[in-house]
Design an enzyme around this catalytic site. Structure first.
Site, PDB file in Angstrom:
ATOM      1  CB  THR A   1      -0.924   0.009   1.236  1.00 19.24           C
ATOM      2  OG1 THR A   1      -1.652  -1.216   1.271  1.00 19.24           O
ATOM      3  CG2 THR A   1      -1.886   1.187   1.200  1.00 19.24           C
ATOM      4  CG  ASP A  32      -7.396   0.139   5.064  1.00 21.02           C
ATOM      5  OD1 ASP A  32      -6.864  -0.873   4.571  1.00 21.02           O
ATOM      6  OD2 ASP A  32      -6.767   1.136   5.427  1.00 21.02           O
ATOM      7  N   GLY A  53      -1.829  -1.513   6.254  1.00 17.25           N
ATOM      8  CA  GLY A  53      -1.871  -2.627   7.203  1.00 17.25           C
ATOM      9  C   GLY A  53      -3.070  -3.504   6.924  1.00 17.25           C
ATOM     10  N   GLY A  55      -6.384  -4.243   6.455  1.00 23.66           N
ATOM     11  CA  GLY A  55      -7.463  -3.304   6.217  1.00 23.66           C
ATOM     12  C   GLY A  55      -8.737  -3.585   6.965  1.00 23.66           C
TER      13      GLY A  55
END
Lengths: 141, 172
Positions: A1, A32, A53, A55
Site C-alpha cells: 500500500t 480499507d 496494514g 485493512g
C-alpha cells in the site's frame, strides 16, 4: 500500500491511498484503502491520514475518522491520536499497521507497529527525509 | 502559510537483511522521487490534492511498492487495485476498488471525486469509468513482478503444508 498526505499554502489538507491489497487475498476482497474514513481521511483544520496494514481492522476501527475525532473532540495532538490507534487499539490484535498523518500546522506523525515502514516526509521548513526502519536519510528536494 | 507532505510505501517491511542493498536503495530512491513530485507542486502553489495525487502516482509506477506496477496478487493470481483520495477543504472524495486495468488507480479516484456523481465505484465499472475519462489502462501483466509471483507461490505452498509464511508474503 502507498499513500500521501499534504498541507498546501492555502491551509488545505488532502489524503490519498492506493494498494494491491495483500498476497493471496480473497477474490473480490476490498480493504480499507478506498474506504473513506478508514484508510483515507482529510478534514481541514484537523488532520489528513493515509493508512497501511490489515485493512479489515482499519475498517472496523474507522481509523482515519477516529484520529480526526480524537483531535477535534478530545483535543489530542496528532502524535497522541495516531499512537493511540496504531500502538494501543490495533497492536493488541497482532496485526501489522501503520499510517502517515499531518495536522493543520503541518506536523507529521508516522507510527507503525511492524518491524519497518517505507515512509518519507517534508517538514514545513523544507527538509526532506526517507526511512524504512529506524535509520532516517535526508534527501534532496 | 506552511506547506508539508508525508508519504508511506507500506508497512510490514522486514528486517534490513530481507532485501538486497539494491532493492533498499531503489525503494528509498523512489520514496524520494515521490516526495519531490508532491513537494514541487506545493512549493509552486499547487493544491494539497494535486500533491498527494502526484506523490502516489510515483509510488504506483515503482515496482518496489504494493500498488499499480508491483501490486500484490490475489488468490487467483490476479491484481485487484483499490485507491481513494479526499479533499479536506470540501470533504469531497473519490474511490475505486477491484480494478483490473487502471494504470494509476489514484488518478481514477481523483477524476471520480471531480465528476461528483458518486464517491465510490468498483470492479468493471471502475475500469470503464477510467477508460471513458481517457486514463491509461493496462493488461494484468503490466502490474506483475516476479517478486509478487514468488510471494504468491510461497504462500500457496505454506497453505498446502499448513505452515506459516513470512511477513514478506503476508504483506504486499
Amino acid at each position: 500500500t502507498v499513500g500521501a498526505v499534504a498541507l498546501d499554502a492555502a491551509g488545505h489538507l488532502a489524503a490519498a491511498t492506493s494498494t494491491g491489497g495483500y498476497t493471496n487475498k480473497p477474490d473480490g476482497r476490498v480493504g480499507d484503502s478506498p474506504v473513506i474514513g478508514a484508510g483515507t481521511y482529510a478534514r481541514d483544520g484537523v488532520c489528513a491520514v493515509s493508512g497501511t496494514g490489515k485493512g479489515e481492522f482499519f475498517i472496523r476501527y474507522v481509523v482515519g475518522h477516529e484520529i480526526a475525532s480524537r483531535m477535534a473532540y478530545l483535543k489530542q495532538d496528532i502524535a497522541v491520536a495516531t499512537d493511540g490507534l496504531i500502538n494501543h487499539d490495533l497492536a493488541p490484535h497482532q496485526i501489522g499497521a501503520g499510517l502517515v498523518a499531518l495536522d493543520a500546522q503541518g506536523i507529521v506523525a508516522a507510527p507503525y507497529n511492524t518491524p519497518g515502514m517505507f515512509r518519507g516526509w517534508v517538514t514545513p521548513e523544507g527538509k526532506a527525509f526517507v526511512a524504512t526502519h529506524e535509520e532516517v536519510y535526508e534527501v534532496e528536494l | 502559510m506552511k506547506i508539508a507532505l508525508a508519504i508511506h510505501g507500506g508497512c510490514g517491511v522486514m528486517p534490513e537483511n530481507s532485501m538486497t542493498p539494491e532493492e533498499w536503495a531503489g525503494a528509498r530512491r523512489d520514496l524520494g522521487a515521490a516526495l519531490r513530485a508532491g513537494y514541487a507542486l506545493l512549493k509552486t502553489g499547487g493544491s494539497a490534492v494535486d500533491a498527494v495525487e502526484a506523490a502516489v502516482v510515483v509510488m504506483e509506477d515503482s515496482p518496489h511498492f504494493n500498488a499499480g506496477h508491483g501490486a500484490a496478487l490475489n488468490e487467483n493470481g490476479a491484481h485487484e487495485l483499490d485507491a481513494s483520495i479526499m479533499d479536506g477543504a470540501t470533504l469531497e472524495a473519490g474511490a475505486i476498488s477491484a480494478s483490473h486495468a487502471i494504470r494509476n488507480p489514484v488518478k481514477a479516484a481523483r477524476l471520480l471525486m471531480e465528476d461528483g456523481r458518486a464517491v465510490y465505484i468498483t470492479g468493471p465499472a471502475a475500469d470503464r469509468f477510467a477508460e471513458e475519462k481517457g486514463l491509461p489502462v493496462e493488461p494484468q501483466s503490466y502490474f506483475t513482478t516476479q517478486k509478487r509471483v514468488d510471494a504468491l507461490q510461497a504462500m500457496k505452498r505454506h497453505a498446502a503444508a499448513g505452515t506459516e509464511g513470512t511477513e514478506n508474503e503476508k504483506h504486499g
